[in-house]
Scaffold this motif. Structure first.
Motif, PDB file in Angstrom:
ATOM      1  N   LEU A 270      -0.795  -2.625  10.912  1.00 39.22           N
ATOM      2  CA  LEU A 270      -0.052  -1.518  10.314  1.00 39.22           C
ATOM      3  C   LEU A 270       0.784  -1.999   9.140  1.00 39.22           C
ATOM      4  CD1 LEU A 270       1.248   0.409  13.454  1.00 39.22           C
ATOM      5  CD2 LEU A 270      -0.933   0.606  12.257  1.00 39.22           C
ATOM      6  N   HIS A 271       0.942  -1.126   8.157  1.00 41.33           N
ATOM      7  CA  HIS A 271       1.819  -1.447   7.043  1.00 41.33           C
ATOM      8  C   HIS A 271       2.520  -0.169   6.605  1.00 41.33           C
ATOM      9  CE1 HIS A 271      -1.678   0.233   5.009  1.00 41.33           C
ATOM     10  NE2 HIS A 271      -0.923   0.425   3.956  1.00 41.33           N
ATOM     11  N   LEU A 272       3.531  -0.344   5.756  1.00 41.44           N
ATOM     12  CA  LEU A 272       4.270   0.802   5.258  1.00 41.44           C
ATOM     13  C   LEU A 272       3.635   1.234   3.938  1.00 41.44           C
ATOM     14  CD1 LEU A 272       6.733   2.347   6.249  1.00 41.44           C
ATOM     15  CD2 LEU A 272       8.104   0.975   4.683  1.00 41.44           C
ATOM     16  N   ALA A 273       3.123   2.453   3.902  1.00 37.22           N
ATOM     17  CA  ALA A 273       2.493   2.953   2.681  1.00 37.22           C
ATOM     18  C   ALA A 273       3.544   3.708   1.877  1.00 37.22           C
ATOM     19  CB  ALA A 273       1.330   3.864   3.045  1.00 37.22           C
ATOM     20  N   ARG A 274       3.704   3.326   0.621  1.00 38.12           N
ATOM     21  CA  ARG A 274       4.800   3.902  -0.161  1.00 38.12           C
ATOM     22  C   ARG A 274       4.335   4.903  -1.224  1.00 38.12           C
ATOM     23  NH1 ARG A 274       6.989  -1.064   0.779  1.00 38.12           N
ATOM     24  NH2 ARG A 274       8.981  -1.014   1.886  1.00 38.12           N
ATOM     25  N   SER A 275       3.039   5.091  -1.340  1.00 35.94           N
ATOM     26  CA  SER A 275       2.633   6.059  -2.361  1.00 35.94           C
ATOM     27  C   SER A 275       2.368   7.399  -1.695  1.00 35.94           C
ATOM     28  CB  SER A 275       1.413   5.572  -3.125  1.00 35.94           C
ATOM     29  OG  SER A 275       0.260   5.822  -2.382  1.00 35.94           O
ATOM     30  N   VAL A 276       2.644   8.447  -2.463  1.00 34.29           N
ATOM     31  CA  VAL A 276       2.583   9.776  -1.880  1.00 34.29           C
ATOM     32  C   VAL A 276       1.168  10.135  -1.447  1.00 34.29           C
ATOM     33  CG1 VAL A 276       3.167  12.190  -2.279  1.00 34.29           C
ATOM     34  CG2 VAL A 276       4.467  10.400  -3.387  1.00 34.29           C
ATOM     35  N   GLY A 277       0.201   9.695  -2.207  1.00 31.57           N
ATOM     36  CA  GLY A 277      -1.162  10.132  -1.943  1.00 31.57           C
ATOM     37  C   GLY A 277      -1.824   9.453  -0.746  1.00 31.57           C
ATOM     38  N   CYS A 278      -1.205   8.386  -0.277  1.00 28.38           N
ATOM     39  CA  CYS A 278      -1.880   7.557   0.726  1.00 28.38           C
ATOM     40  C   CYS A 278      -2.074   8.236   2.061  1.00 28.38           C
ATOM     41  CB  CYS A 278      -1.070   6.291   0.955  1.00 28.38           C
ATOM     42  SG  CYS A 278       0.511   6.710   1.727  1.00 28.38           S
TER      43      CYS A 278
END
Ligand code: GLU
Ligand code: ZN
Length: 280
Positions: A270-278
């Motif tokens: 798991l990772h933290l996704a920081r872009s809105v579209g992800c």
């Protein structure tokens, strides 16, 4: 004053834990941490899930104050809808999902944008109608609006990116959509910082317009990154992401998990996704 506002139509998973912890910790500097059960979706909401949410938060070691759940606030939603309707800002829409899918021309910030088919009148006035916000007319009355996100900075409100969203659903038992209910609740609860995931970033454009139209106080926002799987997709129980209740029942250490999430030590894969579209 900030809040965690889960909907009791599915179990909480690690993404929710992350969001609740972010809100809880931000409340430190901003007042109380509120829990609001968003059970506006009467048919899909389950009381047993809501009590499980409380047990999950306690297991993580969080303390909160709970405000009334949405099913207890329907009158305030009806009154606000009535006001907007009286001001000529809502129009009835009898389109079915299939018709909208067929007619929708553009994909906006939050999925297909309603093409405005019913803006100038419906073909069958006896058909059940949802009520949509006339966004262009609303913006014309308020003038340009801005809002502030703690991570993304100052934003120009662009409710047009979502189009004429539904504020009152066809289903008479549910007199508000998420947009109307959550906006009214945040004001009623005295929320000064709206903490939630980036998946709801675009919704804020609409909420900001509603605040201006309904003379509500304007909070600040904190849209945090979302826990995502390696392929960038959001966590989902059906893809094997464990429910917090499963971890709790298995005797896992809740406060230790909370400490890991706080420190950015995420479970494998798991990772933290920081872009809105992800998140789509
Ligand atoms: N009830 C929404 C959800 O569970 C969150 C709403 C919000 O934070 O504004 O996705
Ligand atoms: Zn329509």
């Amino acid at each position: 004053m900030t809040r965690f506002a889960p909907s009791p139509n599915g179990v909480l998973h690690l993404g929710h834990a992350y969001s609740a912890i972010r809100a809880h910790d931000l409340a430190g500097a901003n007042g109380a941490f509120l829990l609001r059960i968003e059970d506006i979706d009467g048919e899909r909401s389950r009381v047993d899930l809501a009590s499980g949410f409380r047990a999950d938060l306690a297991w993580l070691g969080l303390a909160w104050a709970e405000v009334p759940q949405q099913s207890a606030r329907l009158d305030s939603y009806r009154a606000a809808a009535e006001r907007l309707r009286g001001e000529g800002l809502l129009y009835p829409c009898t389109c079915t999902r299939a018709q909208i899918a067929q007619a929708a021309g553009t994909i906006g910030a939050d999925g297909p944008v309603y093409p405005g088919t019913c803006r100038n009148g419906v073909t069958d006035p006896s058909a059940p109608a949802a009520w949509r916000l006339d966004v262009a007319e609303g913006l014309r009355r308020t003038g340009p609006l801005t809002w502030h996100d703690a991570l993304a900075g100052e934003q120009q409100a662009r409710p047009d990116l979502l189009g004429d969203v539904v504020l009152v659903r066809k289903d008479a038992a549910t007199p508000a959509s998420y947009h109307l209910a959550a906006t009214l609740d945040d004001a009623a609860d005295g929320v000064t910082l709206v903490t939630r995931g980036l998946d709801l970033f675009a919704a804020t454009h609409v909420h900001r317009l509603l605040q201006a139209l309904l003379d509500l106080p304007v909070p600040r926002w904190h849209h945090h990154g979302l826990l995502a799987e390696a392929d960038g997709r959001k966590l989902a129980k059906r893809r094997g992401s464990p429910a917090l209740s499963d971890l709790r029942h298995a005797g896992e250490d809740g406060p230790a998990l909370a400490a890991d999430l706080r420190a950015g030590r995420f479970p494998a894969g798991l990772h933290l996704a920081r872009s809105v579209g992800c998140y789509s």
